[in-house]
Design a protein around this motif. Sequence first.
Motif, short mmCIF file in Angstrom:
data_model
loop_
_atom_site.label_atom_id
_atom_site.label_comp_id
_atom_site.label_asym_id
_atom_site.label_seq_id
_atom_site.Cartn_x
_atom_site.Cartn_y
_atom_site.Cartn_z
N UNK A 1 4.65 5.82 9.86
CA UNK A 1 5.24 4.53 9.57
C UNK A 1 4.19 3.47 9.27
N UNK A 2 3.08 3.85 8.70
CA UNK A 2 2.06 2.87 8.34
C UNK A 2 2.51 2.09 7.11
N UNK A 3 2.30 0.78 7.15
CA UNK A 3 2.69 -0.10 6.05
C UNK A 3 1.45 -0.65 5.38
N UNK A 4 1.50 -0.77 4.08
CA UNK A 4 0.40 -1.35 3.33
C UNK A 4 0.56 -2.87 3.32
N UNK A 5 -0.51 -3.56 3.69
CA UNK A 5 -0.41 -5.01 3.88
C UNK A 5 -0.25 -5.77 2.56
N UNK A 6 -0.89 -5.31 1.47
CA UNK A 6 -0.84 -6.06 0.21
C UNK A 6 0.58 -6.16 -0.35
N UNK A 7 1.35 -5.07 -0.47
CA UNK A 7 2.73 -5.22 -0.97
C UNK A 7 3.60 -6.05 -0.03
N UNK A 8 3.39 -5.93 1.28
CA UNK A 8 4.18 -6.71 2.22
C UNK A 8 3.88 -8.20 2.05
N UNK A 9 2.61 -8.54 1.92
CA UNK A 9 2.23 -9.94 1.73
C UNK A 9 2.79 -10.48 0.42
N UNK A 10 2.74 -9.67 -0.64
CA UNK A 10 3.29 -10.10 -1.93
C UNK A 10 4.80 -10.34 -1.82
N UNK A 11 5.50 -9.47 -1.07
CA UNK A 11 6.95 -9.63 -0.91
C UNK A 11 7.27 -10.90 -0.13
N UNK A 12 6.48 -11.20 0.90
CA UNK A 12 6.71 -12.42 1.68
C UNK A 12 6.47 -13.66 0.83
N UNK A 13 5.41 -13.65 0.02
CA UNK A 13 5.13 -14.79 -0.86
C UNK A 13 6.28 -14.97 -1.85
N UNK A 14 6.78 -13.86 -2.38
CA UNK A 14 7.91 -13.95 -3.31
C UNK A 14 9.14 -14.54 -2.63
N UNK A 15 9.41 -14.13 -1.40
CA UNK A 15 10.56 -14.67 -0.69
C UNK A 15 10.39 -16.16 -0.38
N UNK A 16 9.16 -16.58 -0.10
CA UNK A 16 8.91 -18.00 0.16
C UNK A 16 9.16 -18.83 -1.10
N UNK A 17 8.79 -18.30 -2.25
CA UNK A 17 8.95 -19.04 -3.50
C UNK A 17 10.34 -18.90 -4.11
N UNK A 18 11.17 -18.02 -3.57
CA UNK A 18 12.45 -17.69 -4.19
C UNK A 18 13.39 -18.88 -4.39
N UNK A 19 13.58 -19.78 -3.41
CA UNK A 19 14.53 -20.88 -3.61
C UNK A 19 14.21 -21.78 -4.80
#
Length: 428
Positions: A1-19
């Motif tokens: 269950x290891x997660x790669x930090x770069x895609x996760x960070x990119x997804x969070x940034x996208x969600x922050x900018x979504x509105x």
Amino acid sequence: MKLRSAPILAAVILLVALPAFLSQGLVNAAIQMLIAALFASAYNVLCGQGGMLSFGHAAYFGMGAFATVHAMNAIGGAGLLPTPLMPLAGAIGGLIFGVIAGYFATKRTGTYFAMITLAIAELVHSLAPHLKGIFGGEAGMSTTRMPAWGISFGTTNEVYYLTLAWVVTCLALLYLFTRTPLGRLTLGLRENSHRLRFLGYDVHRLSMLVFAISAMFSGIAGGLQVLCNEAANYIVFDPGLSSAVVLNAYIGGVKSFLGPALGAALMTFFGYGLSDASQSWLLYQGILFVLVMMFAPSGLAGLAASLMQLHRRFGTAAFLALVCMYVAAGLCLSAGGAFVVEMLQRLFSQDYRALAVASAGGHLPALVFLGRPWLPGSITTWLPPLLAIAVGCLLVWLARRRTSALTLREEAGSKTQADSLAPHRRTA
């Protein structure tokens, strides 16, 4: 269950900018997406990691929702906690009820466990309308978000960012849980609980702890739902919500940590987009679930991992050719299937039957779809979708043959390489 930090960070940034790029209606849909993602991830702790299939997880979501309502209405409406911390009340409500229900449910395993969770959820759903002091009866209970920390929480965007902060924090905590010794033991429950018992672990206590943790985070999701809607009624205990979280988790992939969150997000937007466009959107959702279980039982996350493996095995050119063939096949099958479903839905609708009875000459009136009339008795109406379905099936067959040919070529190359190395090994 290891997660790669770069895609996760990119997804969070996208969600922050979504509105900034969405209308208020779509922002509200994004809030529901985040809540569904958290609920599915909390459910996956029990089902995907612990191997305990629950059919009544809406009970803990609902308990968290009503605990949050009572906390928000306490002290004359001022609330027990500041608005940003109100989901903690949902966590406590889900945890307490999860401990009680989990104690009895985890006495059994397998099908018996699933039936007990279903019975508990049905019991709560049946009792809720009659317990007006706790659940507000059939009308439910309403509340109001109070300003806190200099934020009014009166706009959809403010609620979105509050929900996003809670969901990201909870997902991080759930991931950290998977890295703890207790999280590792949870996988042992799924793989071989008898071995854990043989090693001296209290399997019932361990199962109850996992159940309670899953219920607690489900309660947080319920609390966020109340903060969004400012109301709750007994519908939050509906069996449909329990079945939805099961579908979302398995469509996303229960063997992957973020799989259920991905499945819940996609299915939420899927329902939001199709519910206004078609009356048969639940049928499409069911068809999608059946197709995923038949052809990608590991879910969308597992499908993505399989695609990455194909890319490594066959190279970029062959991989892109296969992807194009499968995408074209999916488009053809989707277009043809949707056309048939929509036409049949109109053909067998009550309004059309009344229109057919009233029409003169006994001829079936035309069906209006895609802005033009279609005669249900004409071959030209049904030929295009049938051709599209046939082309899609042909493309799937060709893609599968191409995959088999590439696999055979890869195996032949591996065998040739092994044969060429054999003399050197004997000499050595």
